[in-house]
Design a protein around this motif. Structure first.
Motif, PDB file in Angstrom:
ATOM      1  N   PRO A  57       0.864  -1.178  -0.067  1.00  0.00           N
ATOM      2  CA  PRO A  57      -0.165  -0.351   0.094  1.00  0.00           C
ATOM      3  C   PRO A  57       0.949   1.303   0.171  1.00  0.00           C
ATOM      4  O   PRO A  57       2.200   1.795   0.815  1.00  0.00           O
ATOM      5  CB  PRO A  57      -0.828  -0.299   1.629  1.00  0.00           C
ATOM      6  CG  PRO A  57      -0.582  -1.802   1.787  1.00  0.00           C
ATOM      7  CD  PRO A  57       0.513  -1.807   1.058  1.00  0.00           C
ATOM      8  N   THR A  62      -2.092   6.929  -5.945  1.00  0.00           N
ATOM      9  CA  THR A  62      -3.570   6.819  -5.960  1.00  0.00           C
ATOM     10  C   THR A  62      -4.200   6.054  -6.806  1.00  0.00           C
ATOM     11  O   THR A  62      -5.474   5.746  -6.787  1.00  0.00           O
ATOM     12  CB  THR A  62      -4.310   8.523  -5.445  1.00  0.00           C
ATOM     13  OG1 THR A  62      -3.560   8.386  -3.967  1.00  0.00           O
ATOM     14  CG2 THR A  62      -5.820   7.938  -4.851  1.00  0.00           C
ATOM     15  N   ALA A  65      -4.287   3.173  -8.239  1.00  0.00           N
ATOM     16  CA  ALA A  65      -4.218   2.081  -6.848  1.00  0.00           C
ATOM     17  C   ALA A  65      -5.807   1.852  -7.285  1.00  0.00           C
ATOM     18  O   ALA A  65      -6.133   0.918  -6.856  1.00  0.00           O
ATOM     19  CB  ALA A  65      -3.666   2.540  -5.526  1.00  0.00           C
ATOM     20  N   GLN A  66      -6.425   3.419  -6.961  1.00  0.00           N
ATOM     21  CA  GLN A  66      -8.022   2.817  -7.108  1.00  0.00           C
ATOM     22  C   GLN A  66      -8.565   2.459  -8.783  1.00  0.00           C
ATOM     23  O   GLN A  66      -9.577   1.999  -8.682  1.00  0.00           O
ATOM     24  CB  GLN A  66      -8.519   4.078  -7.503  1.00  0.00           C
ATOM     25  CG  GLN A  66      -8.338   5.335  -6.024  1.00  0.00           C
ATOM     26  CD  GLN A  66      -8.580   6.237  -6.326  1.00  0.00           C
ATOM     27  OE1 GLN A  66      -8.903   7.098  -6.918  1.00  0.00           O
ATOM     28  NE2 GLN A  66      -8.661   6.999  -5.086  1.00  0.00           N
ATOM     29  N   TYR A  69      -7.937  -1.749  -8.118  1.00  0.00           N
ATOM     30  CA  TYR A  69      -9.040  -2.182  -7.032  1.00  0.00           C
ATOM     31  C   TYR A  69     -10.266  -1.982  -7.826  1.00  0.00           C
ATOM     32  O   TYR A  69     -10.926  -3.160  -7.883  1.00  0.00           O
ATOM     33  CB  TYR A  69      -9.242  -1.503  -6.096  1.00  0.00           C
ATOM     34  CG  TYR A  69      -7.969  -2.008  -5.055  1.00  0.00           C
ATOM     35  CD1 TYR A  69      -8.547  -3.190  -4.026  1.00  0.00           C
ATOM     36  CD2 TYR A  69      -7.184  -1.127  -4.313  1.00  0.00           C
ATOM     37  CE1 TYR A  69      -7.876  -3.322  -2.884  1.00  0.00           C
ATOM     38  CE2 TYR A  69      -5.962  -2.075  -3.837  1.00  0.00           C
ATOM     39  CZ  TYR A  69      -6.839  -2.939  -2.309  1.00  0.00           C
ATOM     40  OH  TYR A  69      -5.519  -2.711  -1.928  1.00  0.00           O
ATOM     41  N   GLN A  98     -10.661  -2.830   1.438  1.00  0.00           N
ATOM     42  CA  GLN A  98      -9.187  -2.250   1.417  1.00  0.00           C
ATOM     43  C   GLN A  98      -9.383  -0.831  -0.020  1.00  0.00           C
ATOM     44  O   GLN A  98      -8.471  -0.086   0.438  1.00  0.00           O
ATOM     45  CB  GLN A  98      -8.164  -3.897   0.452  1.00  0.00           C
ATOM     46  CG  GLN A  98      -8.329  -4.743   1.764  1.00  0.00           C
ATOM     47  CD  GLN A  98      -7.369  -5.734   0.450  1.00  0.00           C
ATOM     48  OE1 GLN A  98      -7.279  -5.396  -0.629  1.00  0.00           O
ATOM     49  NE2 GLN A  98      -7.001  -7.333   1.170  1.00  0.00           N
ATOM     50  N   LEU A 102      -7.663   3.118   1.432  1.00  0.00           N
ATOM     51  CA  LEU A 102      -5.781   2.905  -0.032  1.00  0.00           C
ATOM     52  C   LEU A 102      -5.801   4.226   0.870  1.00  0.00           C
ATOM     53  O   LEU A 102      -6.099   5.292   1.243  1.00  0.00           O
ATOM     54  CB  LEU A 102      -6.457   3.155  -1.093  1.00  0.00           C
ATOM     55  CG  LEU A 102      -6.698   2.295  -2.141  1.00  0.00           C
ATOM     56  CD1 LEU A 102      -6.898   2.344  -2.786  1.00  0.00           C
ATOM     57  CD2 LEU A 102      -5.351   1.113  -1.843  1.00  0.00           C
ATOM     58  N   GLY A 106      -0.885   8.231  -2.842  1.00  0.00           N
ATOM     59  CA  GLY A 106       0.713   6.918  -3.158  1.00  0.00           C
ATOM     60  C   GLY A 106       1.713   7.352  -3.749  1.00  0.00           C
ATOM     61  O   GLY A 106       1.735   8.952  -3.881  1.00  0.00           O
TER      62      GLY A 106
END
Length: 251
Positions: A57, A62, A65-66, A69, A98, A102, A106
């Motif tokens: 993580p 960000t 990462a989003q 997911y 999760q 987050l 990030g």
């Protein structure tokens, strides 16, 4: 009359047989197609589960990462419809939680040197998926370009960090020429990308470090050629160290 009934019965029987064959083939085709879709979804899910599990993580920016997911959740949702008894609904809930936790910002976490190669391989897989989605029209070109920019930065920084680690190791072993060589290669990568993304501060830091070790090398070896000259010659013998780019078939 009897012959007419017999003919009618044969026609009905033949029609029923044709319908049965057609329906059977249709069901078989549908099952085959469903199995193919299920296999593709499971492969996609496995890739994204590995990305989530292997990349800590905060490593991915960000937005990237989003996206990871969202793809994973969408895949779990589709799998839950096709295979409702395989626990995909539970996985959907786990990854939803999760996603909610987050990091707000990030891209601040670094990967340990020993895990760099496997992390880069996952990033390339992710990049290929994004490219495929853009080509199929499932992802807009603007969104794909933005996500790929994040990936390119990660791969570049990973390569730079690897060179820096190699330079520090060489310095600890007292190998100044090799130290300068690795720092110079790191700076060279940044210089190539500087016009597009802006790495002035990092380039300046590396330049200061290189100058320091060049002076130290010259002081220790006053009669030898300067380390920079030898490093420049070594570049002429080697290909530009762009292996990280060549592997990015989605560039």
């Amino acid at each position: 009359m009897t012959s007419v009934l017999a003919i009618a019965a044969l026609i009905i029987l033949a029609t029923a047989l044709v319908c049965y064959v057609f329906i059977t083939q249709h069901i078989a085709k549908k099952k085959k197609q469903q199995a193919r879709i299920l296999k593709a979804l499971k492969q996609r899910q496995q890739l994204f589960k590995i990305i989530v599990a292997e990349l800590p993580p905060g490593y991915l920016p960000t937005e990237l990462a989003q996206y990871v997911y969202r793809v994973l959740l969408n895949t779990c949702e589709q799998l839950a419809k096709l295979a409702p008894n395989d626990g995909h609904s539970d996985e959907f809930q786990v990854y939803s939680k999760q996603l909610e936790t987050l990091p707000v910002q990030g891209g601040k976490v670094k990967i340990p040197t020993e895990k760099t190669e496997s992390a880069n391989a996952l990033l390339r897989e992710l990049g290929q998926y994004i490219t495929n989605q853009a080509q199929s029209g499932s992802l807009t070109q603007a969104s794909a370009k933005n996500l790929m920019l994040h990936l390119r930065r990660l791969l570049l920084q990973s390569s730079v960090d690897t060179y820096i680690q190699q330079a520090k190791k060489a310095q600890a072993e007292g190998k100044l020429r090799l130290t300068i060589h690795h720092y110079t290669l790191a700076r060279k990568l940044l210089l190539k990308e500087n016009a597009k993304q802006g790495y002035q501060k990092q380039i300046a830091q590396l330049s200061a470090i290189i100058e320091k070790y060049e002076q130290e090398y010259t002081a220790q070896n006053p009669t030898k050629k300067s380390a920079p000259e030898e490093v420049e010659k070594s570049w002429d013998k080697l290909e530009d160290d762009d292996s990280w780019k060549k592997k990015q078939i989605y560039d």
